[in-house]
Design a protein around this motif. Structure first.
Motif, PDB file in Angstrom:
ATOM      1  N   ALA A  50      58.727 -36.267  79.504  1.00 28.03           N
ATOM      2  CA  ALA A  50      59.670 -37.170  78.780  1.00 28.03           C
ATOM      3  C   ALA A  50      61.189 -37.148  79.375  1.00 28.03           C
ATOM      4  CB  ALA A  50      59.791 -36.626  77.409  1.00 28.03           C
ATOM      5  N   TYR A  51      61.755 -35.873  79.793  1.00 22.96           N
ATOM      6  CA  TYR A  51      62.984 -35.921  80.322  1.00 22.96           C
ATOM      7  C   TYR A  51      63.099 -36.729  81.547  1.00 22.96           C
ATOM      8  CZ  TYR A  51      65.448 -32.668  77.060  1.00 22.96           C
ATOM      9  OH  TYR A  51      65.986 -32.229  75.911  1.00 22.96           O
ATOM     10  N   TYR A  52      61.992 -36.354  82.328  1.00 21.88           N
ATOM     11  CA  TYR A  52      61.876 -37.227  83.773  1.00 21.88           C
ATOM     12  C   TYR A  52      62.023 -38.473  83.724  1.00 21.88           C
ATOM     13  CZ  TYR A  52      60.368 -38.590  88.361  1.00 21.88           C
ATOM     14  OH  TYR A  52      60.324 -39.286  89.360  1.00 21.88           O
ATOM     15  N   ASP A  53      61.315 -39.203  82.592  1.00 26.46           N
ATOM     16  CA  ASP A  53      61.491 -40.669  82.232  1.00 26.46           C
ATOM     17  C   ASP A  53      62.750 -40.980  81.983  1.00 26.46           C
ATOM     18  OD1 ASP A  53      58.728 -40.834  82.738  1.00 26.46           O
ATOM     19  OD2 ASP A  53      58.205 -40.806  80.756  1.00 26.46           O
ATOM     20  N   GLU A  54      63.608 -39.980  81.166  1.00 24.35           N
ATOM     21  CA  GLU A  54      64.905 -40.548  80.627  1.00 24.35           C
ATOM     22  C   GLU A  54      65.770 -40.284  81.985  1.00 24.35           C
ATOM     23  OE1 GLU A  54      68.070 -38.767  77.890  1.00 24.35           O
ATOM     24  OE2 GLU A  54      66.916 -37.390  78.850  1.00 24.35           O
ATOM     25  N   VAL A  55      65.615 -39.541  82.710  1.00 20.97           N
ATOM     26  CA  VAL A  55      66.568 -39.429  83.973  1.00 20.97           C
ATOM     27  C   VAL A  55      66.011 -40.470  85.057  1.00 20.97           C
ATOM     28  CG1 VAL A  55      67.247 -37.971  86.070  1.00 20.97           C
ATOM     29  CG2 VAL A  55      66.717 -37.181  83.887  1.00 20.97           C
ATOM     30  N   ARG A  56      64.888 -40.957  84.934  1.00 17.61           N
ATOM     31  CA  ARG A  56      64.560 -42.056  86.188  1.00 17.61           C
ATOM     32  C   ARG A  56      64.975 -43.375  85.576  1.00 17.61           C
ATOM     33  NH1 ARG A  56      59.576 -45.172  86.103  1.00 17.61           N
ATOM     34  NH2 ARG A  56      58.757 -43.818  84.293  1.00 17.61           N
ATOM     35  N   TRP A  57      65.091 -43.513  84.280  1.00 23.96           N
ATOM     36  CA  TRP A  57      65.596 -44.807  84.004  1.00 23.96           C
ATOM     37  C   TRP A  57      67.242 -44.835  83.720  1.00 23.96           C
ATOM     38  CZ3 TRP A  57      62.784 -49.070  84.294  1.00 23.96           C
ATOM     39  CH2 TRP A  57      61.625 -48.873  83.931  1.00 23.96           C
ATOM     40  N   PHE A  58      67.826 -43.707  83.552  1.00 23.35           N
ATOM     41  CA  PHE A  58      69.197 -43.696  83.392  1.00 23.35           C
ATOM     42  C   PHE A  58      69.848 -43.553  84.838  1.00 23.35           C
ATOM     43  CE2 PHE A  58      73.247 -41.190  82.788  1.00 23.35           C
ATOM     44  CZ  PHE A  58      73.817 -42.015  81.881  1.00 23.35           C
ATOM     45  N   SER A  59      69.206 -43.090  85.715  1.00 23.39           N
ATOM     46  CA  SER A  59      69.625 -43.072  87.157  1.00 23.39           C
ATOM     47  C   SER A  59      69.961 -44.502  87.702  1.00 23.39           C
ATOM     48  CB  SER A  59      68.880 -42.027  87.935  1.00 23.39           C
ATOM     49  OG  SER A  59      67.475 -42.626  88.094  1.00 23.39           O
ATOM     50  N   LEU A  60      69.337 -45.473  87.251  1.00 26.95           N
ATOM     51  CA  LEU A  60      69.241 -46.797  87.764  1.00 26.95           C
ATOM     52  C   LEU A  60      70.666 -47.640  87.458  1.00 26.95           C
ATOM     53  CD1 LEU A  60      65.922 -48.135  87.012  1.00 26.95           C
ATOM     54  CD2 LEU A  60      66.730 -47.658  89.411  1.00 26.95           C
ATOM     55  N   TYR A  61      71.436 -47.220  86.361  1.00 26.67           N
ATOM     56  CA  TYR A  61      72.586 -47.695  85.669  1.00 26.67           C
ATOM     57  C   TYR A  61      73.500 -47.794  86.919  1.00 26.67           C
ATOM     58  CZ  TYR A  61      71.821 -48.143  80.776  1.00 26.67           C
ATOM     59  OH  TYR A  61      71.030 -48.444  79.706  1.00 26.67           O
ATOM     60  N   PHE A  62      74.314 -46.640  87.511  1.00 29.09           N
ATOM     61  CA  PHE A  62      75.424 -46.466  88.131  1.00 29.09           C
ATOM     62  C   PHE A  62      75.169 -47.261  89.429  1.00 29.09           C
ATOM     63  CE2 PHE A  62      76.067 -42.956  85.203  1.00 29.09           C
ATOM     64  CZ  PHE A  62      77.279 -43.492  84.802  1.00 29.09           C
ATOM     65  N   PRO A  63      74.048 -47.075  90.307  1.00 27.81           N
ATOM     66  CA  PRO A  63      73.880 -47.806  91.378  1.00 27.81           C
ATOM     67  C   PRO A  63      73.930 -49.618  91.169  1.00 27.81           C
ATOM     68  CG  PRO A  63      72.191 -46.115  91.205  1.00 27.81           C
ATOM     69  CD  PRO A  63      72.845 -46.269  90.054  1.00 27.81           C
ATOM     70  N   THR A  64      73.407 -49.837  90.195  1.00 27.38           N
ATOM     71  CA  THR A  64      73.432 -51.424  89.835  1.00 27.38           C
ATOM     72  C   THR A  64      74.896 -51.711  89.558  1.00 27.38           C
ATOM     73  OG1 THR A  64      71.193 -51.251  88.965  1.00 27.38           O
ATOM     74  CG2 THR A  64      72.497 -53.156  88.406  1.00 27.38           C
ATOM     75  N   VAL A  65      75.471 -50.727  88.788  1.00 21.86           N
ATOM     76  CA  VAL A  65      76.997 -51.246  88.370  1.00 21.86           C
ATOM     77  C   VAL A  65      77.699 -51.168  89.854  1.00 21.86           C
ATOM     78  CG1 VAL A  65      79.265 -50.565  87.529  1.00 21.86           C
ATOM     79  CG2 VAL A  65      77.118 -50.501  86.375  1.00 21.86           C
ATOM     80  N   GLU A  66      77.795 -50.244  90.664  1.00 21.89           N
ATOM     81  CA  GLU A  66      78.472 -50.226  92.109  1.00 21.89           C
ATOM     82  C   GLU A  66      77.955 -51.401  92.972  1.00 21.89           C
ATOM     83  OE1 GLU A  66      77.425 -46.243  93.683  1.00 21.89           O
ATOM     84  OE2 GLU A  66      78.635 -45.273  92.018  1.00 21.89           O
ATOM     85  N   ALA A  67      76.778 -51.815  92.957  1.00 20.47           N
ATOM     86  CA  ALA A  67      76.264 -52.956  93.571  1.00 20.47           C
ATOM     87  C   ALA A  67      77.047 -54.054  93.115  1.00 20.47           C
ATOM     88  CB  ALA A  67      74.816 -53.151  93.615  1.00 20.47           C
ATOM     89  N   GLY A  68      77.095 -54.386  91.639  1.00 16.19           N
ATOM     90  CA  GLY A  68      77.813 -55.471  91.227  1.00 16.19           C
ATOM     91  C   GLY A  68      79.152 -55.482  91.551  1.00 16.19           C
ATOM     92  N   GLN A  69      79.795 -54.164  91.487  1.00 20.03           N
ATOM     93  CA  GLN A  69      81.425 -54.275  91.971  1.00 20.03           C
ATOM     94  C   GLN A  69      81.582 -54.563  93.373  1.00 20.03           C
ATOM     95  OE1 GLN A  69      83.236 -50.512  91.346  1.00 20.03           O
ATOM     96  NE2 GLN A  69      84.970 -51.090  92.569  1.00 20.03           N
ATOM     97  N   ALA A  70      80.621 -54.222  94.246  1.00 15.18           N
ATOM     98  CA  ALA A  70      80.580 -54.556  95.785  1.00 15.18           C
ATOM     99  C   ALA A  70      80.413 -56.305  96.031  1.00 15.18           C
ATOM    100  CB  ALA A  70      79.674 -53.955  96.561  1.00 15.18           C
ATOM    101  N   ILE A  71      79.496 -56.884  95.093  1.00 15.28           N
ATOM    102  CA  ILE A  71      79.261 -58.200  95.543  1.00 15.28           C
ATOM    103  C   ILE A  71      80.352 -58.928  94.770  1.00 15.28           C
ATOM    104  CG2 ILE A  71      77.754 -60.160  94.488  1.00 15.28           C
ATOM    105  CD1 ILE A  71      75.507 -58.121  94.326  1.00 15.28           C
ATOM    106  N   SER A  72      80.970 -58.375  93.837  1.00 13.69           N
ATOM    107  CA  SER A  72      82.116 -59.292  93.219  1.00 13.69           C
ATOM    108  C   SER A  72      83.220 -59.127  94.259  1.00 13.69           C
ATOM    109  CB  SER A  72      82.538 -58.489  91.695  1.00 13.69           C
ATOM    110  OG  SER A  72      81.379 -58.748  90.784  1.00 13.69           O
ATOM    111  N   THR A  73      83.405 -57.937  94.874  1.00 16.16           N
ATOM    112  CA  THR A  73      84.743 -57.748  95.493  1.00 16.16           C
ATOM    113  C   THR A  73      84.579 -58.714  96.932  1.00 16.16           C
ATOM    114  OG1 THR A  73      84.839 -55.408  95.020  1.00 16.16           O
ATOM    115  CG2 THR A  73      85.903 -56.108  96.924  1.00 16.16           C
ATOM    116  N   ALA A  74      83.174 -58.784  97.378  1.00 15.46           N
ATOM    117  CA  ALA A  74      82.970 -59.877  98.512  1.00 15.46           C
ATOM    118  C   ALA A  74      83.106 -61.084  98.240  1.00 15.46           C
ATOM    119  CB  ALA A  74      81.539 -59.607  99.099  1.00 15.46           C
ATOM    120  N   LEU A  75      82.590 -61.450  97.051  1.00 13.35           N
ATOM    121  CA  LEU A  75      82.789 -63.086  96.633  1.00 13.35           C
ATOM    122  C   LEU A  75      84.176 -63.333  96.433  1.00 13.35           C
ATOM    123  CD1 LEU A  75      79.956 -63.375  93.927  1.00 13.35           C
ATOM    124  CD2 LEU A  75      80.161 -64.298  96.175  1.00 13.35           C
ATOM    125  N   THR A  76      85.075 -62.349  95.971  1.00 16.26           N
ATOM    126  CA  THR A  76      86.375 -62.597  95.719  1.00 16.26           C
ATOM    127  C   THR A  76      87.148 -62.739  97.019  1.00 16.26           C
ATOM    128  OG1 THR A  76      86.344 -61.269  93.564  1.00 16.26           O
ATOM    129  CG2 THR A  76      88.434 -61.839  94.634  1.00 16.26           C
TER     130      THR A  76
END
Length: 338
Positions: free
Chosen positions: A237-263
């Motif tokens: 159960a803890y592994y499932d939590e970590v697996r899903w939670f670990s997707l947050y920050f890479p996605t946010v950082e990818a969004g920041q990189a895309i926004s910077t490039a578009l700007t």
């Protein structure tokens, strides 16, 4: 939604302090987000222009630099006071809730304790309350601060350059859909963690308190296998939590990189074409806002995960508070005659 409203009821006694904390949040947002505007003015009016003369530009540069330092210092001081105040409010709310839970346990009938393992009750009063404490102190009020910060940044962006603001906001619907998708799975994972943790605690309490019986009947190997099975379920159960939670920050950082490039792309084209709507200072200011924009967005992602953890604990605590007291003290008891 019902759980959130019920938890909000514990905040009502501190409405005055919460209002003052909200004012501090707004002041922090206005101050911190004004700093890129100063950077824009320094770039456009002091660095890349030849008019006025160099002495006037240096004089303006000194004044704007002092203003930048003053506003930054004031903003961070207010933010410090806001952090202290929100922590104080959170601790008061948790104090009230913990006291109410313990009073509830004291008033439950004996049959409840016969059917409910002590380890399960210990999880409610300690582990579940601690998870709720982390959310109330850092999560709930911090979420309000992050949302106000995002609204403030978006307002500044739209005011300075609507074209570049729209370019950045294109990424937001995709991020929102992804967060909703992950949050649902985080909630299920955290419910499993809470249930399996309580199950393991109850198992430990029962066998540790009855260790003499276990050893007398030579059941050590059987108990060990049972413990391993329950422990593996908790780890999963803890592994499932970590697996899903670990997707947050890479996605946010990818969004920041895309926004910077578009700007950079859209703003660069507008500057090259000689558009008066975007200057080099505007572009520099937007880069600063993008960094500040995705910081609370990433923080909100983290708090969303914390919220899912807290919801699983809140449900269990409120279920205990809602347990019917079958034996109640009547208001006007009959006193037997002597």
């Amino acid at each position: 939604m019902k759980i959130s409203k019920r938890l909000l009821s514990y905040c009502l006694p501190y409405a005055g302090i919460l209002s003052f904390a909200f004012i501090l949040i707004v002041l922090t947002t206005v101050a911190i987000n004004f700093l890129p505007v100063i950077i824009q003015k320094i770039t456009d009016q002091c660095l890349i222009t030849q008019n006025p003369n160099i002495d006037e530009r240096l004089n303006l540069l000194v004044k704007l630099s002092i203003l930048y330092i003053s506003i930054a210092g004031l903003g961070h001081l207010i933010k410090y006071l806001q952090g202290l105040l929100t922590a104080y409010i959170g601790q008061k709310i948790i104090f009230d809730l913990r006291l109410k839970v313990f009073k509830k346990v004291l008033n439950l009938h004996q049959g409840f304790f016969d059917k409910t393992p002590v380890g399960t009750l210990m999880t409610r009063v300690t582990s579940d309350i601690e998870r709720l404490q982390n959310f109330v102190t850092d999560g709930a009020l911090g979420t309000i601060a992050d949302l106000v910060m995002l609204i403030g940044i978006m307002s500044y962006m739209i005011y300075i350059s609507p074209q570049l603001a729209i370019t950045i906001f294109i990424c937001l619907p995709i991020l929102f859909i992804f967060m909703v998708f992950v949050n649902k799975r985080l909630l299920n994972a955290n419910r499993n963690i809470r249930d399996r943790q309580a199950n393991l605690n109850a198992f430990l309490q029962e066998n540790l308190s009855g260790m003499s019986t276990v050893q007398s009947f030579n059941k050590e190997d059987l108990i060990k296998k049972d413990f391993d099975k329950r422990h593996l379920k908790l780890r999963s159960a803890y592994y499932d939590e970590v697996r899903w939670f670990s997707l947050y920050f890479p996605t946010v950082e990818a969004g920041q990189a895309i926004s910077t490039a578009l700007t950079l792309f859209v703003g660069g084209i507008m500057i090259i074409n000689g558009s008066s709507a975007v200057t080099l200072g505007t572009l520099v200011a937007f880069f600063a806002w993008i960094r500040e924009f995705f910081r609370p967005l990433g923080s909100l992602s983290e708090k969303a995960g914390s919220f899912q953890v807290a919801i699983a604990s809140i449900e269990r605590v409120f279920n205990l508070l809602d347990y019917e007291e079958k034996i109640k003290n009547i208001q006007n008891p009959i006193i037997p005659s002597k």
